[in-house]
Scaffold this active site. Structure first.
Site, PDB file in Angstrom:
ATOM      1  N   ARG A  37       0.908  -1.189   0.038  1.00 30.72           N
ATOM      2  CA  ARG A  37       0.008  -0.081  -0.126  1.00 30.72           C
ATOM      3  C   ARG A  37       1.011   1.276   0.241  1.00 30.72           C
ATOM      4  NH1 ARG A  37      -4.128  -1.716   4.669  1.00 30.72           N
ATOM      5  NH2 ARG A  37      -5.184  -3.305   3.544  1.00 30.72           N
ATOM      6  N   ARG A  41      -3.128   6.197   1.619  1.00 31.90           N
ATOM      7  CA  ARG A  41      -3.829   7.379   2.143  1.00 31.90           C
ATOM      8  C   ARG A  41      -2.868   8.305   2.867  1.00 31.90           C
ATOM      9  NH1 ARG A  41      -8.619   5.277   4.904  1.00 31.90           N
ATOM     10  NH2 ARG A  41      -7.560   3.246   5.084  1.00 31.90           N
ATOM     11  N   ARG A  50      -7.599  11.804  -4.316  1.00 34.65           N
ATOM     12  CA  ARG A  50      -8.725  11.097  -3.640  1.00 34.65           C
ATOM     13  C   ARG A  50     -10.068  12.197  -3.640  1.00 34.65           C
ATOM     14  NH1 ARG A  50     -11.902   8.419  -3.345  1.00 34.65           N
ATOM     15  NH2 ARG A  50     -12.252   7.187  -1.411  1.00 34.65           N
ATOM     16  N   ASP A  86      -6.779  -2.599  -6.860  1.00 40.44           N
ATOM     17  CA  ASP A  86      -7.495  -3.439  -5.949  1.00 40.44           C
ATOM     18  C   ASP A  86      -7.724  -4.824  -6.118  1.00 40.44           C
ATOM     19  OD1 ASP A  86     -10.147  -3.727  -3.969  1.00 40.44           O
ATOM     20  OD2 ASP A  86      -8.768  -2.158  -3.196  1.00 40.44           O
ATOM     21  N   TYR A 163     -14.758 -11.924   0.612  1.00 43.22           N
ATOM     22  CA  TYR A 163     -15.383 -10.479   0.484  1.00 43.22           C
ATOM     23  C   TYR A 163     -16.777 -10.932  -0.355  1.00 43.22           C
ATOM     24  CZ  TYR A 163     -11.716  -7.503   1.839  1.00 43.22           C
ATOM     25  OH  TYR A 163     -10.712  -6.839   2.441  1.00 43.22           O
TER      26      TYR A 163
END
Length: 361
Positions: A37, A41, A50, A86, A163
């Site tokens: 990652r 963020r 974003r 992703d 998921y």
């Protein structure tokens, strides 16, 4: 030029090959390091993108995915890049809606409830449905201009199945785990369908320019050794064998492959490593480096595994922990990383300290 026709000679020469050398067990001047990652963020430049684009729009727009992938490479002395995407693009391609909700994370509003719902899934043409990933890889590989290698990736079948059944992330994975006991044959059917898509998807990424591949089994901690062997390792092995077979049949160069069974027991990790289906085994932060090396042997490259929360310590302590980690793993057949993805509010200075510590040994 169509991405399926691209070969290594179509790209600029690689300037920093530490990551690929470590993957092959060759000598390196410094231990290579990258961060899961790493384009996340914690970077202000990513937060800016974003603010103007939703998450999957960035994934699905090759120019934005390329720009985001390059952000940490421009800022830090990293030895590899990983395409911004992703793992849930596969459930999307198979016909499920996936939303990224602020403060919640990924949500699948219409998950699979029972085995009859498997028929809702489609077998996508990944060259069409996931072409945006291939285009992003090709653009990024060219834009990198040989600075560092580019890694492609996918989620592993069990993780994606979780998921698809749970409707998002879940602290117990109870619905998915119940399937393993209640519907064993239907579970294998679902895992096989996901595996078939993964194989095509990884081959697509290599043809587009990916120089290595990582398979994320992010839900490995929900499987004991028996369940791991039956529902995870079986498909890990199949993915590697089929990807390599397809690339060989099309006379395409092989790339190193990384298996990351997060949370798996040391017994399960040893089973995976000693099968030699993958050149690199990623370890999470709970695995002891000395034990891991002793259990898997000297001819598999290990990757990991600093606790992401360690990056909240002082810069001095981060550098020391990074150095100690490298010394425990050893410089041979080792790639430094965190034990999972970097957390969203990690200080920039901590990332710099981590990389300094790794490269100082």
């Amino acid at each position: 030029m169509n991405f399926v026709d691209i070969m290594d000679h179509d790209f600029p020469a690689l300037q920093n090959d530490r990551f690929l050398r470590a993957a092959k067990g060759e000598t390196v001047d410094k231990v290579p390091v990258w961060i899961m990652r790493q384009a996340g963020r914690y970077l202000p430049e990513f937060q800016q993108i974003r603010a103007n684009h939703d998450f999957f729009s960035i994934c699905q727009t090759p120019t934005l995915a390329c720009e985001t992938t390059l952000m940490p490479i421009k800022r830090f002395d990293l030895d590899a890049s990983i395409i911004f995407s992703d793992i849930l693009v596969i459930p999307q391609a198979m016909g499920l809606v996936v939303e990224m909700r602020p403060g919640v994370g990924p949500v699948l509003p219409n998950p699979l409830i029972d085995p009859k719902d498997i028929e809702r899934l489609k077998k996508p043409d990944v060259g069409v449905e996931l072409k945006y990933v291939a285009d992003a890889i090709t653009l990024t590989r060219k834009t990198l201009n040989g600075k560092v290698p580019l890694i492609g990736f996918t989620g592993a079948p069990w993780t994606l199945m979780g998921y698809m059944l749970q409707g998002g992330g879940n602290p117990t994975m109870a619905k998915a785990r119940c399937w393993l006991y209640r519907y064993p044959q239907e579970t294998h059917d679902l895992l096989q369908r996901i595996t078939d898509v993964i194989v095509d998807y990884l081959v697509l990424q290599v043809k587009a320019g990916a120089q290595a591949l990582q398979v994320f089994e992010s839900a490995g901690d929900y499987l004991n050794d028996h369940l791991f062997t039956e529902y995870s390792f079986k498909y890990f092995k199949q993915i590697s064998e089929r990807v390599r077979k397809q690339l060989a049949e099309e006379q395409h160069p092989m790339v190193p492959m990384i298996a990351f069974p997060k949370g798996a027991t040391m017994n399960s990790i040893e089973i995976l490593a000693k099968d030699h289906s993958y050149e690199i085994i990623g370890l999470d932060w709970k695995v002891d480096p000395t034990e891991a090396r002793a259990r898997v042997g000297p001819d598999v490259t290990l990757q990991g595994n600093l606790d992401p929360c360690a990056l909240y310590g002082s810069e001095e302590s981060i550098e020391e922990r990074a150095r100690n980690m490298v010394e425990k793993f050893g410089k041979h057949r080792y790639i430094a990383n965190l034990g999972h993805g970097i957390l969203p509010d990690t200080p920039i200075s901590s990332v710099e300290a981590f990389i300094r510590g790794v490269h100082s040994v």
